[in-house]
Design an enzyme around this catalytic site. Structure first.
Site, mmCIF file in Angstrom:
data_model
loop_
_atom_site.group_PDB
_atom_site.id
_atom_site.type_symbol
_atom_site.label_atom_id
_atom_site.label_comp_id
_atom_site.label_asym_id
_atom_site.label_seq_id
_atom_site.Cartn_x
_atom_site.Cartn_y
_atom_site.Cartn_z
ATOM 1 N N PRO A 1 -12.439 0.501 -0.713
ATOM 2 C CG PRO A 1 -11.660 0.291 -2.902
ATOM 3 C CD PRO A 1 -12.545 1.133 -2.037
ATOM 4 C CE1 TYR B 1 -2.835 -3.213 1.680
ATOM 5 C CE2 TYR B 1 -4.358 -1.497 0.958
ATOM 6 C CZ TYR B 1 -4.115 -2.804 1.331
ATOM 7 O OH TYR B 1 -5.159 -3.707 1.360
HETATM 8 P P1 FAD Z 1 -22.252 -8.328 -4.965
HETATM 9 O O1 FAD Z 1 -20.975 -9.082 -5.097
HETATM 10 O O2 FAD Z 1 -22.357 -7.003 -5.628
HETATM 11 O O3 FAD Z 1 -23.409 -9.265 -5.442
HETATM 12 C C1 FAD Z 1 -24.717 -8.817 -5.697
HETATM 13 C C2 FAD Z 1 -25.333 -9.678 -6.763
HETATM 14 O O4 FAD Z 1 -26.685 -9.297 -6.949
HETATM 15 C C3 FAD Z 1 -24.650 -9.504 -8.104
HETATM 16 O O5 FAD Z 1 -24.318 -10.761 -8.639
HETATM 17 C C4 FAD Z 1 -25.689 -8.772 -8.943
HETATM 18 O O6 FAD Z 1 -25.605 -9.093 -10.307
HETATM 19 C C5 FAD Z 1 -26.985 -9.237 -8.315
HETATM 20 N N1 FAD Z 1 -28.114 -8.320 -8.516
HETATM 21 C C6 FAD Z 1 -28.109 -6.972 -8.468
HETATM 22 N N2 FAD Z 1 -29.344 -6.503 -8.698
HETATM 23 C C7 FAD Z 1 -30.146 -7.550 -8.918
HETATM 24 C C8 FAD Z 1 -31.521 -7.692 -9.207
HETATM 25 N N3 FAD Z 1 -32.303 -6.620 -9.355
HETATM 26 N N4 FAD Z 1 -32.016 -8.932 -9.361
HETATM 27 C C9 FAD Z 1 -31.221 -10.035 -9.232
HETATM 28 N N5 FAD Z 1 -29.904 -9.957 -8.926
HETATM 29 C C10 FAD Z 1 -29.380 -8.741 -8.785
HETATM 30 N N6 FAD Z 1 -13.839 -6.652 -0.622
HETATM 31 C C11 FAD Z 1 -12.983 -7.362 0.150
HETATM 32 O O7 FAD Z 1 -13.438 -7.983 1.134
HETATM 33 N N7 FAD Z 1 -11.650 -7.452 -0.097
HETATM 34 C C12 FAD Z 1 -11.098 -6.802 -1.139
HETATM 35 O O8 FAD Z 1 -9.887 -6.960 -1.399
HETATM 36 C C13 FAD Z 1 -11.966 -5.987 -1.973
HETATM 37 N N8 FAD Z 1 -11.473 -5.309 -3.035
HETATM 38 C C14 FAD Z 1 -12.352 -4.701 -3.890
HETATM 39 C C15 FAD Z 1 -11.816 -4.083 -4.994
HETATM 40 C C16 FAD Z 1 -12.669 -3.455 -5.887
HETATM 41 C C17 FAD Z 1 -12.074 -2.777 -7.088
HETATM 42 C C18 FAD Z 1 -14.094 -3.473 -5.685
HETATM 43 C C19 FAD Z 1 -15.038 -2.826 -6.673
HETATM 44 C C20 FAD Z 1 -14.612 -4.090 -4.572
HETATM 45 C C21 FAD Z 1 -13.758 -4.684 -3.658
HETATM 46 N N9 FAD Z 1 -14.247 -5.312 -2.531
HETATM 47 C C22 FAD Z 1 -13.367 -5.969 -1.688
HETATM 48 C C23 FAD Z 1 -15.675 -5.284 -2.226
HETATM 49 C C24 FAD Z 1 -16.394 -6.564 -2.635
HETATM 50 O O9 FAD Z 1 -16.153 -6.863 -3.992
HETATM 51 C C25 FAD Z 1 -17.908 -6.421 -2.348
HETATM 52 O O10 FAD Z 1 -18.066 -5.896 -1.057
HETATM 53 C C26 FAD Z 1 -18.636 -7.749 -2.466
HETATM 54 O O11 FAD Z 1 -18.792 -8.100 -3.824
HETATM 55 C C27 FAD Z 1 -20.012 -7.713 -1.780
HETATM 56 O O12 FAD Z 1 -20.711 -8.906 -2.003
HETATM 57 P P2 FAD Z 1 -22.272 -8.922 -2.129
HETATM 58 O O13 FAD Z 1 -22.641 -10.348 -2.344
HETATM 59 O O14 FAD Z 1 -22.872 -8.171 -1.010
HETATM 60 O O15 FAD Z 1 -22.606 -8.052 -3.415
HETATM 61 C C1 DHB Z 2 -7.079 -6.121 -3.308
HETATM 62 C C2 DHB Z 2 -8.150 -5.265 -3.211
HETATM 63 C C3 DHB Z 2 -8.222 -4.392 -2.161
HETATM 64 O O1 DHB Z 2 -9.270 -3.553 -2.046
HETATM 65 C C4 DHB Z 2 -7.223 -4.336 -1.201
HETATM 66 O O2 DHB Z 2 -7.307 -3.441 -0.194
HETATM 67 C C5 DHB Z 2 -6.154 -5.210 -1.295
HETATM 68 C C6 DHB Z 2 -6.089 -6.101 -2.355
HETATM 69 C C7 DHB Z 2 -7.030 -7.070 -4.445
HETATM 70 O O3 DHB Z 2 -7.898 -6.974 -5.317
HETATM 71 O O4 DHB Z 2 -6.114 -7.904 -4.487
#
Ligand code: FAD
Ligand code: DHB
Length: 380
Positions: A284, A191
């Site tokens: 994130p 980081y």
């Molecule tokens: P989502 O994964 O968003 O799943 C929701 C699902 O619902 C999706 O499949 C979507 O298609 C579906 N959906 C939406 N609307 C509808 C509808 N109307 N009808 C039916 N289905 C629907 N988290 C970490 O813990 N560690 C990390 O390193 C990290 N890095 C990240 C890096 C980036 C760049 C990003 C963008 C996110 C990161 N996150 C990280 C966050 C993590 O990806 C999310 O918090 C996680 O995906 C949440 O899971 P969820 O199941 O709540 O939601």
């Molecule tokens: C990754 C994503 C994150 O948000 C983070 O804090 C560290 C690693 C990853 O995608 O590997």
């Protein structure tokens, strides 16, 4: 149970309910191919890995994961290691979110219980007494509905205006994330705070690197050809030690993600429960979103189990407060990491405060332990 969304929250919940003999239907608006390819998070907390493994979901995870015992904070051209395991006795795992999703989809399909992909027009009604989900001309009557459909889903907007309190902060920057076909240039996550902004070096495997750059929230991807991305990463991750260099390679995927903190309270409306990103978003930098989603559904599965076993709603009634205690701890940590590591308004005063905070964090055992405890995660 009706579960909207087949992300980590919806799929882990469906599996935990299956293990307790509770029926559910999962509805996902995208195709299976789409959700299994969507590149997102990469860091799993110790407790998340333990939960997935105990639920019988950890077979490939245990084989393919990269276990990390430390991370690096890089500033003023020098790296400083935070020994996560040395300070907390726990580690973190690097394993792509889409790999977790693949494992979860396979496990769900193996149970023979319903998981519908590519559904459209999901609508929710009767949320305070007899919840019904309508989709693709079908009707599903449920005991409860769980909104696991992420920040842009349909569940939270189905709650009448004013019934939920919203807490929100939008940050004046975003992350440009790339996946590159090149071996990681370091064994651990880095980081970095640089005058030009934040950068993060992560990985997916011994041959695939994951990297992020702080950019403006409205940054057009077209302004970032490969050469500019590598140049900027090279500058922000550079060190005084001339032996270190960043290895570049073909970029397989790129996207820009906005940054926000968001919480609704309570995470429930009548017979609708909200879990994961549908209820809260963290920036994130703390690597927490997926882990929080798993923590929510663990609480919910246990509460539903108790409700069906005893008819007692005590744990269901406590669901929101139980989850929000963790959510706000994680919100604070994610905000703190984000504020410490991102450049804001080219303000030199703020930069000096950030550098001072970083120096303190890497030189005080108490401060380093606080970062490490939060990063590896509170026990589930
Ligand atoms: P989502 O994964 O968003 O799943 C929701 C699902 O619902 C999706 O499949 C979507 O298609 C579906 N959906 C939406 N609307 C509808 C509808 N109307 N009808 C039916 N289905 C629907 N988290 C970490 O813990 N560690 C990390 O390193 C990290 N890095 C990240 C890096 C980036 C760049 C990003 C963008 C996110 C990161 N996150 C990280 C966050 C993590 O990806 C999310 O918090 C996680 O995906 C949440 O899971 P969820 O199941 O709540 O939601
Ligand atoms: C990754 C994503 C994150 O948000 C983070 O804090 C560290 C690693 C990853 O995608 O590997």
């Amino acid at each position: 149970m009706g579960i909207v969304g087949a992300g980590p929250a919806g799929l882990v919940l469906a599996h935990l309910l299956h293990l307790r003999g509770i029926d559910s239907v999962v509805l996902e608006r995208h195709t299976r191919e789409h959700i299994e390819k969507r590149v997102r998070a990469g860091v799993l907390e110790h407790g998340t890995v333990e939960l997935l493994t105990a639920a019988g979901l950890g077979e490939r995870l245990q084989r393919e994961r990269l276990v990390h015992h430390g991370l690096e904070l890089l500033f003023d051209g020098e790296g400083h290691r935070i020994p996560l395991t040395g300070l907390t006795g726990r580690n973190i795992t690097v394993y792509g979110q889409h790999e977790v999703v693949k494992d979860l989809v396979a496990a769900r399909l193996a149970t023979g219980r319903p998981l519908h992909f590519a559904v459209s027009d999901v609508t929710l009604s009767g949320l305070t007494d007899r919840p019904t989900i309508r989709f693709d001309g079908e009707t599903l009557d449920c005991d409860f509905v769980v909104g696991c459909d992420g920040f842009h889903g349909v569940s939270r907007p189905s709650v009448p205006a004013g019934a939920l309190t919203v807490y929100e902060r939008v940050y004046p920057y975003a992350w440009l994330g790339v996946l590159a076909e090149t071996p990681p240039s370091s064994e651990e996550l880095i980081y970095a705070l640089h005058e030009r902004g934040f950068a993060l070096h992560s990985m997916r495997s011994p041959t695939v690197t994951r990297l992020y750059l702080q950019v403006r929230p409205d940054e057009p991807l077209d302004d970032w050809p490969d050469a500019r991305i590598w140049d900027e990463l090279g500058t922000r991750l550079a060190r005084r030690d001339p032996a270190w260099s960043l290895t570049d390679g073909p970029i397989l995927e790129r996207s820009v993600a906005p940054m926000r903190s968001f919480v609704v309270d309570p995470m429930r409306y009548g017979r609708l429960f909200l879990a994961g990103d549908a209820a809260h978003i963290v920036p994130p930098t703390g690597a927490k979103g997926l882990n929080l989603a798993v923590a929510d559904v663990k609480v919910l599965a246990e509460a539903l189990d108790s409700f069906y076993a005893t008819g007692e709603a005590r744990l269901l009634d406590a669901y929101s407060a139980t989850c929000l205690a963790r959510v706000w701890r994680v919100q604070h940590f994610s905000w703190w990491m984000t504020s410490m590591l991102h450049r804001i308004d080219d303000d030199p005063f703020t930069l000096q405060l950030q550098l001072s905070q970083l120096r303190y964090t890497v030189s005080s055992r108490a401060a380093a332990t606080s970062l490490a405890e939060n990063y590896v995660g509170l026990p589930l």
